[in-house]
Write a protein that holds these residues in place. Structure first.
Motif, short mmCIF file in Angstrom:
data_model
loop_
_atom_site.label_atom_id
_atom_site.label_comp_id
_atom_site.label_asym_id
_atom_site.label_seq_id
_atom_site.Cartn_x
_atom_site.Cartn_y
_atom_site.Cartn_z
N ARG A 28 0.75 -0.63 0.07
CA ARG A 28 0.23 -0.07 0.68
C ARG A 28 0.85 1.28 -0.24
O ARG A 28 1.70 1.59 0.51
CB ARG A 28 -0.78 0.12 1.43
N ARG A 29 0.69 2.21 -0.95
CA ARG A 29 1.07 3.76 -0.69
C ARG A 29 0.90 4.32 1.15
O ARG A 29 2.02 4.68 1.20
CB ARG A 29 0.65 4.96 -1.86
N ILE A 30 -0.14 4.03 1.33
CA ILE A 30 -0.05 4.78 2.53
C ILE A 30 -0.54 3.94 3.59
O ILE A 30 -1.52 2.77 3.08
CB ILE A 30 -1.40 5.57 2.75
N THR A 31 0.43 4.16 4.83
CA THR A 31 -0.12 2.89 5.04
C THR A 31 -1.13 2.96 6.70
O THR A 31 -1.63 4.91 6.55
CB THR A 31 1.05 2.85 6.58
N GLU A 32 -1.44 2.38 7.72
CA GLU A 32 -3.02 2.33 8.33
C GLU A 32 -2.62 3.50 8.99
O GLU A 32 -2.82 4.88 9.40
CB GLU A 32 -3.41 0.88 9.12
N ALA A 33 -1.01 3.39 9.76
CA ALA A 33 -0.34 4.46 10.77
C ALA A 33 -0.09 5.84 9.68
O ALA A 33 -0.86 6.85 10.73
CB ALA A 33 0.71 3.99 11.11
N GLU A 34 -0.08 5.48 8.63
CA GLU A 34 0.17 7.17 8.02
C GLU A 34 -1.67 7.58 8.31
O GLU A 34 -1.73 8.98 7.24
CB GLU A 34 0.69 6.92 6.96
N ARG A 35 -2.57 6.85 7.49
CA ARG A 35 -3.65 7.44 7.42
C ARG A 35 -4.57 8.15 8.36
O ARG A 35 -4.90 9.06 8.75
CB ARG A 35 -5.06 6.12 6.98
#
Length: 200
Positions: free
Chosen positions: A85-92
């Motif tokens: 994934r380009r954006i991780t859950e933590a980054e989201r």
């Protein structure tokens, strides 16, 4: 030596862990790993955490070690299994948490009754562009459209309702056609030409 999750690096990291622990749309495995960290912060030992989450001691130790070494990114699955994934859950979660913070350029009243902003050159309102720029400042490579999709998916509002001025955000939808500046004139009443009883 007793293994414990290290303290959060800052309030932001702690807030993200707590948010993911209670998240309904995040992957189940990530929620469980954040729960391990949260329980460890509450002074639970590895055997107690394993019993609570019905997993092995080895699993708990693995993810606590990963968190201590890599932080929130360490709780994500390792790459190599399918497309990453380009954006991780933590980054989201970091992006979503930003919306709840005061924009750095917004003036706020201080106890001395003076108005002060954390960064006068920063945005005074959160817009998609401002959020994307702030995320990139945290090292999160994200576009304006990605930020919009993330916030819409989580039903997070990032715009303030402002009825007294035009909005700055290009995505803001207006209320529709406004009312006329003046009340239209009442149409004249057509008088009947029929004779009345008094004219007889």
């Amino acid at each position: 030596m007793v293994l414990r999750a290290r303290p959060g690096r800052d309030e932001g990291e702690q807030a993200v862990v707590h948010r993911l622990t209670a998240a309904r749309k995040a992957p189940k495995v990530l929620v469980e790993r954040c729960r391990m960290v949260e329980l460890s912060w509450d002074s639970w030992l590895v055997p107690q955490i394993a019993d609570e989450l019905r997993c092995s001691h080895k699993t708990v130790r693995r993810w606590l070690h990963r968190f201590n070494r890599l932080g929130l990114e360490g709780l994500e699955d390792l790459g190599g299994q399918g497309r990453k994934r380009r954006i991780t859950e933590a980054e989201r979660s970091r992006i979503i948490a930003m919306v709840k913070q005061t924009p750095p350029g917004r003036l706020e009243a201080q106890p001395s009754n003076e108005m002060w902003a954390a960064d006068e050159s920063g945005p005074s309102e959160w817009t998609l562009d401002a959020l994307a720029a702030a995320a990139r400042g945290l090292g999160i490579e994200v576009s304006r459209s990605q930020v919009r999709r993330i916030l819409l998916a989580e039903a997070v509002r990032w715009r303030r309702t402002r009825s007294w001025t035009r909005p700055r955000d290009a995505d803001f939808e207006g209320k529709g056609r406004g009312s006329s500046s003046s009340t239209p004139a009442r149409p004249p009443v057509r008088r009947s030409s029929a004779p009345t009883s008094s004219a007889r």
